[in-house]
Write a protein that holds these residues in place. Structure first.
Motif, PDB file in Angstrom:
ATOM      1  N   ASN A 174       0.815  -1.211   0.000  1.00 17.47           N
ATOM      2  CA  ASN A 174       0.000   0.000   0.000  1.00 17.47           C
ATOM      3  C   ASN A 174       0.853   1.268   0.000  1.00 17.47           C
ATOM      4  OD1 ASN A 174      -2.572  -1.215   0.002  1.00 17.47           O
ATOM      5  ND2 ASN A 174      -2.381  -1.664   2.191  1.00 17.47           N
ATOM      6  N   GLY A 175       2.131   1.099  -0.281  1.00 20.50           N
ATOM      7  CA  GLY A 175       3.043   2.232  -0.262  1.00 20.50           C
ATOM      8  C   GLY A 175       2.986   3.051  -1.542  1.00 20.50           C
ATOM      9  N   ILE A 176       3.897   4.021  -1.648  1.00 15.45           N
ATOM     10  CA  ILE A 176       3.920   4.900  -2.807  1.00 15.45           C
ATOM     11  C   ILE A 176       5.360   5.304  -3.115  1.00 15.45           C
ATOM     12  CG2 ILE A 176       3.499   6.947  -1.381  1.00 15.45           C
ATOM     13  CD1 ILE A 176       1.982   8.128  -3.770  1.00 15.45           C
ATOM     14  N   PHE A 177       5.672   5.288  -4.408  1.00 16.75           N
ATOM     15  CA  PHE A 177       6.988   5.708  -4.907  1.00 16.75           C
ATOM     16  C   PHE A 177       6.805   7.075  -5.569  1.00 16.75           C
ATOM     17  CE2 PHE A 177       9.821   5.276  -8.847  1.00 16.75           C
ATOM     18  CZ  PHE A 177      10.896   5.921  -8.236  1.00 16.75           C
ATOM     19  N   ILE A 178       7.530   8.084  -5.064  1.00 15.48           N
ATOM     20  CA  ILE A 178       7.378   9.464  -5.541  1.00 15.48           C
ATOM     21  C   ILE A 178       8.681   9.885  -6.222  1.00 15.48           C
ATOM     22  CG2 ILE A 178       6.851  11.841  -4.906  1.00 15.48           C
ATOM     23  CD1 ILE A 178       5.435  10.771  -2.420  1.00 15.48           C
ATOM     24  N   LEU A 179       8.558  10.333  -7.462  1.00 14.54           N
ATOM     25  CA  LEU A 179       9.729  10.620  -8.283  1.00 14.54           C
ATOM     26  C   LEU A 179       9.658  12.034  -8.842  1.00 14.54           C
ATOM     27  CD1 LEU A 179      12.231   9.834 -10.072  1.00 14.54           C
ATOM     28  CD2 LEU A 179      10.596   8.916 -11.732  1.00 14.54           C
ATOM     29  N   ASN A 180      10.726  12.796  -8.651  1.00 19.58           N
ATOM     30  CA  ASN A 180      10.866  14.109  -9.289  1.00 19.58           C
ATOM     31  C   ASN A 180      11.560  13.892 -10.625  1.00 19.58           C
ATOM     32  OD1 ASN A 180      11.141  16.866  -9.869  1.00 19.58           O
ATOM     33  ND2 ASN A 180      13.042  17.040  -8.692  1.00 19.58           N
ATOM     34  N   LEU A 181      10.805  14.063 -11.722  1.00 19.30           N
ATOM     35  CA  LEU A 181      11.326  13.802 -13.067  1.00 19.30           C
ATOM     36  C   LEU A 181      11.549  15.136 -13.786  1.00 19.30           C
ATOM     37  CD1 LEU A 181      11.972  11.748 -15.353  1.00 19.30           C
ATOM     38  CD2 LEU A 181       9.557  11.910 -16.021  1.00 19.30           C
ATOM     39  N   VAL A 182      12.771  15.341 -14.254  1.00 15.88           N
ATOM     40  CA  VAL A 182      13.109  16.545 -15.025  1.00 15.88           C
ATOM     41  C   VAL A 182      13.720  16.076 -16.338  1.00 15.88           C
ATOM     42  CG1 VAL A 182      14.343  18.730 -15.083  1.00 15.88           C
ATOM     43  CG2 VAL A 182      13.551  17.805 -12.890  1.00 15.88           C
ATOM     44  N   CYS A 183      12.918  16.059 -17.390  1.00 14.27           N
ATOM     45  CA  CYS A 183      13.366  15.520 -18.679  1.00 14.27           C
ATOM     46  C   CYS A 183      12.926  16.447 -19.804  1.00 14.27           C
ATOM     47  CB  CYS A 183      12.794  14.118 -18.895  1.00 14.27           C
ATOM     48  SG  CYS A 183      13.446  13.286 -20.358  1.00 14.27           S
ATOM     49  N   ARG A 184      13.899  17.018 -20.515  1.00 11.19           N
ATOM     50  CA  ARG A 184      13.607  17.941 -21.620  1.00 11.19           C
ATOM     51  C   ARG A 184      13.506  17.234 -22.969  1.00 11.19           C
ATOM     52  NH1 ARG A 184      16.395  20.618 -17.784  1.00 11.19           N
ATOM     53  NH2 ARG A 184      15.810  22.786 -17.353  1.00 11.19           N
TER      54      ARG A 184
ATOM     55  N   GLU B 197       5.736  -0.268 -16.652  1.00  9.99           N
ATOM     56  CA  GLU B 197       5.900  -1.721 -16.615  1.00  9.99           C
ATOM     57  C   GLU B 197       6.014  -2.222 -15.181  1.00  9.99           C
ATOM     58  OE1 GLU B 197       8.700  -3.585 -19.281  1.00  9.99           O
ATOM     59  OE2 GLU B 197       8.759  -1.765 -20.520  1.00  9.99           O
ATOM     60  N   VAL B 198       6.535  -1.382 -14.298  1.00 12.65           N
ATOM     61  CA  VAL B 198       6.758  -1.789 -12.900  1.00 12.65           C
ATOM     62  C   VAL B 198       5.637  -1.292 -11.995  1.00 12.65           C
ATOM     63  CG1 VAL B 198       8.388  -1.707 -10.964  1.00 12.65           C
ATOM     64  CG2 VAL B 198       9.244  -1.737 -13.334  1.00 12.65           C
ATOM     65  N   PHE B 199       5.174  -0.064 -12.252  1.00 12.62           N
ATOM     66  CA  PHE B 199       4.129   0.535 -11.418  1.00 12.62           C
ATOM     67  C   PHE B 199       2.915   0.817 -12.313  1.00 12.62           C
ATOM     68  CE2 PHE B 199       8.105   1.536  -9.298  1.00 12.62           C
ATOM     69  CZ  PHE B 199       7.825   1.194  -7.979  1.00 12.62           C
ATOM     70  N   PRO B 200       1.874   0.030 -12.203  1.00 14.66           N
ATOM     71  CA  PRO B 200       0.730   0.133 -13.135  1.00 14.66           C
ATOM     72  C   PRO B 200      -0.099   1.397 -12.975  1.00 14.66           C
ATOM     73  CG  PRO B 200       0.284  -1.474 -11.415  1.00 14.66           C
ATOM     74  CD  PRO B 200       1.712  -1.085 -11.257  1.00 14.66           C
ATOM     75  N   LEU B 201      -0.036   2.041 -11.798  1.00 16.92           N
ATOM     76  CA  LEU B 201      -0.850   3.240 -11.563  1.00 16.92           C
ATOM     77  C   LEU B 201       0.079   4.422 -11.271  1.00 16.92           C
ATOM     78  CD1 LEU B 201      -3.557   4.682 -11.108  1.00 16.92           C
ATOM     79  CD2 LEU B 201      -3.495   3.874  -8.728  1.00 16.92           C
TER      80      LEU B 201
ATOM     81  N   GLU C  75       8.244  17.357 -13.314  1.00 12.22           N
ATOM     82  CA  GLU C  75       6.965  16.658 -13.232  1.00 12.22           C
ATOM     83  C   GLU C  75       7.091  15.637 -12.117  1.00 12.22           C
ATOM     84  OE1 GLU C  75       3.604  14.687 -16.179  1.00 12.22           O
ATOM     85  OE2 GLU C  75       5.592  15.187 -16.927  1.00 12.22           O
ATOM     86  N   ILE C  76       6.148  15.673 -11.183  1.00 11.11           N
ATOM     87  CA  ILE C  76       6.189  14.766 -10.040  1.00 11.11           C
ATOM     88  C   ILE C  76       5.300  13.559 -10.335  1.00 11.11           C
ATOM     89  CG2 ILE C  76       5.935  14.543  -7.551  1.00 11.11           C
ATOM     90  CD1 ILE C  76       8.008  16.619  -8.528  1.00 11.11           C
ATOM     91  N   LEU C  77       5.868  12.370 -10.196  1.00  8.19           N
ATOM     92  CA  LEU C  77       5.137  11.132 -10.452  1.00  8.19           C
ATOM     93  C   LEU C  77       4.875  10.422  -9.124  1.00  8.19           C
ATOM     94  CD1 LEU C  77       7.173   9.775 -13.517  1.00  8.19           C
ATOM     95  CD2 LEU C  77       5.220  11.340 -13.522  1.00  8.19           C
ATOM     96  N   PHE C  78       3.621  10.064  -8.889  1.00  7.40           N
ATOM     97  CA  PHE C  78       3.232   9.267  -7.728  1.00  7.40           C
ATOM     98  C   PHE C  78       2.915   7.871  -8.254  1.00  7.40           C
ATOM     99  CE2 PHE C  78       1.785  13.655  -7.076  1.00  7.40           C
ATOM    100  CZ  PHE C  78       2.533  14.000  -5.959  1.00  7.40           C
ATOM    101  N   CYS C  79       3.782   6.923  -7.962  1.00  5.23           N
ATOM    102  CA  CYS C  79       3.687   5.583  -8.555  1.00  5.23           C
ATOM    103  C   CYS C  79       3.203   4.580  -7.507  1.00  5.23           C
ATOM    104  CB  CYS C  79       5.049   5.153  -9.101  1.00  5.23           C
ATOM    105  SG  CYS C  79       5.813   6.403 -10.169  1.00  5.23           S
TER     106      CYS C  79
ATOM    107  N   ARG D 106      -5.436   1.273  -5.774  1.00 10.82           N
ATOM    108  CA  ARG D 106      -5.324   2.532  -5.038  1.00 10.82           C
ATOM    109  C   ARG D 106      -5.875   3.715  -5.823  1.00 10.82           C
ATOM    110  NH1 ARG D 106      -1.131   2.919  -1.801  1.00 10.82           N
ATOM    111  NH2 ARG D 106      -2.115   4.896  -1.221  1.00 10.82           N
ATOM    112  N   LYS D 107      -6.553   3.471  -6.912  1.00 10.51           N
ATOM    113  CA  LYS D 107      -7.018   4.547  -7.766  1.00 10.51           C
ATOM    114  C   LYS D 107      -8.029   5.424  -7.028  1.00 10.51           C
ATOM    115  CE  LYS D 107      -8.334   5.219 -12.595  1.00 10.51           C
ATOM    116  NZ  LYS D 107      -8.654   4.538 -13.867  1.00 10.51           N
ATOM    117  N   ILE D 108      -7.754   6.727  -6.993  1.00 12.41           N
ATOM    118  CA  ILE D 108      -8.611   7.684  -6.290  1.00 12.41           C
ATOM    119  C   ILE D 108      -8.938   8.811  -7.261  1.00 12.41           C
ATOM    120  CG2 ILE D 108      -8.806   9.211  -4.284  1.00 12.41           C
ATOM    121  CD1 ILE D 108      -6.504   7.652  -2.996  1.00 12.41           C
ATOM    122  N   ASN D 109     -10.204   9.225  -7.294  1.00 15.39           N
ATOM    123  CA  ASN D 109     -10.535  10.324  -8.210  1.00 15.39           C
ATOM    124  C   ASN D 109     -10.007  11.638  -7.633  1.00 15.39           C
ATOM    125  OD1 ASN D 109     -12.632  11.858  -6.684  1.00 15.39           O
ATOM    126  ND2 ASN D 109     -13.763   9.934  -6.833  1.00 15.39           N
TER     127      ASN D 109
END
Length: 694
Positions: free
Chosen positions: A603-613, A627-631, A643-647, A653-656
């Motif tokens: 039930n955890g969460i992986f949070i990634l700060n992505l900076v890609c030009r 492929e690893v984190f479906p949501l 762009e911040i990704l919450f994986c 865990r899908k929440i509106n």
């Protein structure tokens, strides 16, 4: 008539010069300028009684003008029989002490140490048009021959465009021989006498033959173009080469700006004449859509110290927005460099007035008043508190700077990228930190103004403040965890990869009281700075691992599973050649992400700060993460690449978005504990506006 060669190779051909002078006739050809432009330097280094050899004289009037000015012991040589015959016929009677001889400058018949001075105006450039082996051998023969015929103390004066290969050859040949090397800039790329235009400035090199003495420092100097100013004394030939190239770069920029309006931003550094250190950075922006009038053609905007990293001043889109809002056809935005002393705005204006006029748009009236603008009424405040060096990232500084208004900030900045703040913390008065209202102790204190600015030395770190927008969003992502209502006191384990100043890890530690935070930092220098200057400390709930995040997580995944409720990546890449600056590419490879998945609870969460030009690379990265984190929830930061990704490990865990914002509101209420500081501009629910499932 086109008198320029068809290819650069022809410059070194005696046949070319023979044809050149036949076609030109008796009209003097002043290669790189004439006597009027060079006389100040010529008479500085040539004494009236000196024996002077002029190599590659052509039919230039330079020797004739020198003769008439009193320097009459002149010997002129050239490979062109036509030029020598013309000049002898013209001068035999009028200037009897001056001779013209048909001779190859690479192999003369003069005895050793025969001359006190050798003058070369464009000859080295002519015989060194490229870096082919044979061409370099010819150039070496010329310079060796010049050294042979010069007396000790004699001077070789070379007027040259100093193209890269010529510059390297000239400086390295003589500096390696122990000669004194001095460089003057003659022009900005044009010759008034000849009417010709060059894209590069003309330089006057003075190589002085000296006896080599053990322990005596070699003299390598770039002379200032300001009268009475000290020369730039260089510590190595490479430093001198760089100084010349900087002058060339500046002239090319001036040439480009004078020709037309530019759609692209042009930037250049201006250095202190004595130290050689960068003092100002100019950003020149043209706004062709602005309707030009006498009053709004040109302006200068001074960025206050400490505010150069703000988006409006520190990014090209921000500067474009600033230029558009100010409304001038050309705006120069000036950043003041650290390690430089600036007395006042008036002193800066006085120092820059002449230099900025060189970059003014064409057609500006001579008496035009140039407005100097700024944000605020002074030059700002920026104080370097500490200077250090990281083995991984190079030199860095910790500095305190005043932001907009009376707010102060402490920043960690790596000097390899001075416009990027690595870490930032807000500074507060110590009384505010205690969280208690000031008591009215006496009448005198009651009369003090409430907004009196406090000295930076009495300010302390505000741990409630998150300066980075992406840190705020990452914290808000904790609302995605299960049971957010009791989250602040709930026992959660958090792994943060990338410490920086420690503000992200500290915020979790201080506001989520049930948390256990572990941070991974590869650079010991960063941990030292965080502990010494940003209020970071370790305890039973806060631990730092000095390790490579890749190695640490891979090792942990091989031993056990489901260790952390939250894993955060806030680590930048040192490889600037990749289109992704955060995280390093190895952190988003499938095998490694699978190991991140292993150490993350279900039930955890992986949070990634992505900076890609790089758009293509970004699609590839997102595909691998999916492929690893479906949501995956994604939050794009406005006006930034981040762009911040919450994986999430599973799709359950899908929440509106509406429920997510309500969860964030509830979380914020529980985080605002009585007596604890809270940044009222930080609203967790706002962080989830425009969030998308990707």
């Amino acid at each position: 008539m086109d008198l320029l060669p068809k290819s650069s190779k022809e410059f070194s051909s005696s046949e070319y010069w023979e044809q050149f002078f036949r076609r030109r006739g008796e009209q003097a050809f002043e290669w790189y300028g004439g006597y009027l432009e060079l006389c100040g330097l010529l008479h500085k280094y040539i004494k009236p009684k000196d024996k002077v050899l002029v190599v590659g004289c052509g039919n230039s009037e330079l020797s004739e003008r020198l003769y008439d000015a009193g320097c009459q012991n002149l010997t002129n040589i050239d490979v062109s029989e036509v030029a020598i015959r013309q000049m002898n016929e013209r001068n035999a009677k009028r200037r009897p002490m001056m001779t013209y001889q048909l001779m190859d400058a690479t192999e003369t018949t003069f005895p050793e140490s025969h001359f006190q001075a050798v003058l070369d105006k464009g000859t080295l450039d002519a015989i060194l048009p490229n870096t082919e082996e044979r061409t370099l051998e010819t150039a070496t023969k010329l310079l060796v021959e010049i050294g042979r015929v010069l007396q000790c103390g004699g001077r070789y004066m070379c007027v040259s465009l100093a193209q890269g290969h010529v510059l390297d050859k000239l400086v390295n040949q003589f500096s390696q021989g122990g000669w004194m090397v001095r460089v003057h800039q003659v022009s900005e790329g044009s010759s008034n006498e000849s009417g010709s235009q060059f894209p590069l400035p003309v330089f006057f090199f003075v190589m002085t033959k000296v006896r080599q003495m053990p322990g005596f420092p070699q003299v390598l100097e770039m002379m200032s173009d300001k009268e009475g100013a000290k020369p730039l004394r260089c510590s190595s030939p490479d430093e001198l080469l760089e100084a010349v190239k900087e002058r060339q770069h500046y002239s090319l920029i001036r040439n480009r700006l004078n020709q037309n309006q530019n759609s692209q931003e042009v930037s250049l550094d201006l250095c202190d004449g004595e130290s050689g250190r960068t003092r100002y950075t100019f950003y020149v922006l043209d706004s062709p859509t602005v309707r030009s009038s006498h009053a709004n053609q040109f302006a200068i905007f001074i960025v206050p110290q400490g505010r150069e990293t703000e988006w409006l001043f520190g990014s090209e889109p921000g500067r474009r927005q600033l230029a558009g809002s100010i409304g001038f056809r050309r705006l120069i935005i000036v950043a003041l460099h650290r390690d430089q002393h600036f007395e006042s705005m008036e002193a800066i204006q006085t120092e820059l007035s002449a230099k900025v006029l060189e970059l003014a748009p064409s057609g500006l009236a001579d008496n035009q008043q140039i407005p100097f603008l700024s944000a605020g009424g002074d030059i700002g405040t920026r104080t370097v508190k500490f200077r250090g060096r990281s083995e991984l990232s190079g030199e860095f500084v910790v500095e305190d700077a005043r932001g907009d208004g009376t707010s102060y900030f402490r920043r960690l900045i790596f000097l390899s990228n001075q416009n990027v703040v690595q870490s930032e913390a807000r500074l507060l008065p110590s009384s505010t930190h205690r969280g208690q209202k000031k008591k009215k102790k006496d009448k005198k204190k009651q009369q003090q103004p409430a907004d009196k600015e406090e000295s930076p030395s009495s300010l302390i770190i505000d741990k409630s403040y998150l300066s980075c927008e992406h840190h705020k969003i990452m914290i808000s992502g904790l609302a995605l965890l299960h049971n957010p209502g009791v989250l602040p006191d709930h026992h959660i384990s958090v792994l943060v990869v990338g410490l920086g100043g420690g503000s992200l890890s500290l915020f979790i530690h201080d506001y989520f009281l049930g948390s256990r935070v572990e941070a991974i930092e590869i650079d010991p220098s960063v941990l030292d700075v965080a502990s010494s200057w940003f209020g970071f400390s370790q305890d039973e709930r806060m631990k730092v691992h000095l390790a490579d995040g890749l190695v640490y997580i891979n090792g942990l995944a091989g031993k056990e599973k489901a260790v952390y409720d939250v894993v955060m990546f806030d680590v930048d890449s040192k490889d600037t050649c990749v289109g992704m600056s955060c995280p390093p590419p190895a952190f988003v490879e499938k095998n490694f992400l699978q190991n991140v998945h292993k150490i993350l609870k279900n039930n955890g969460i992986f949070i990634l700060n992505l900076v890609c030009r790089d758009a293509v690379l970004k699609r590839q990265v997102m595909s691998v993460i999916h492929e690893v984190f479906p949501l995956i929830y994604a939050k794009k930061i406005e006006d930034e690449v981040n762009e911040i990704l919450f994986c999430c490990p599973n799709t359950e865990r899908k929440i509106n978005p509406t429920d997510l914002m309500e969860s964030a509101k509830h979380l914020e209420k529980t985080l605002k504990r009585p007596g604890a500081l809270w940044d009222e501009t930080y609203i967790l629910a706002d962080m989830f506006k425009s969030i998308q499932i990707v």
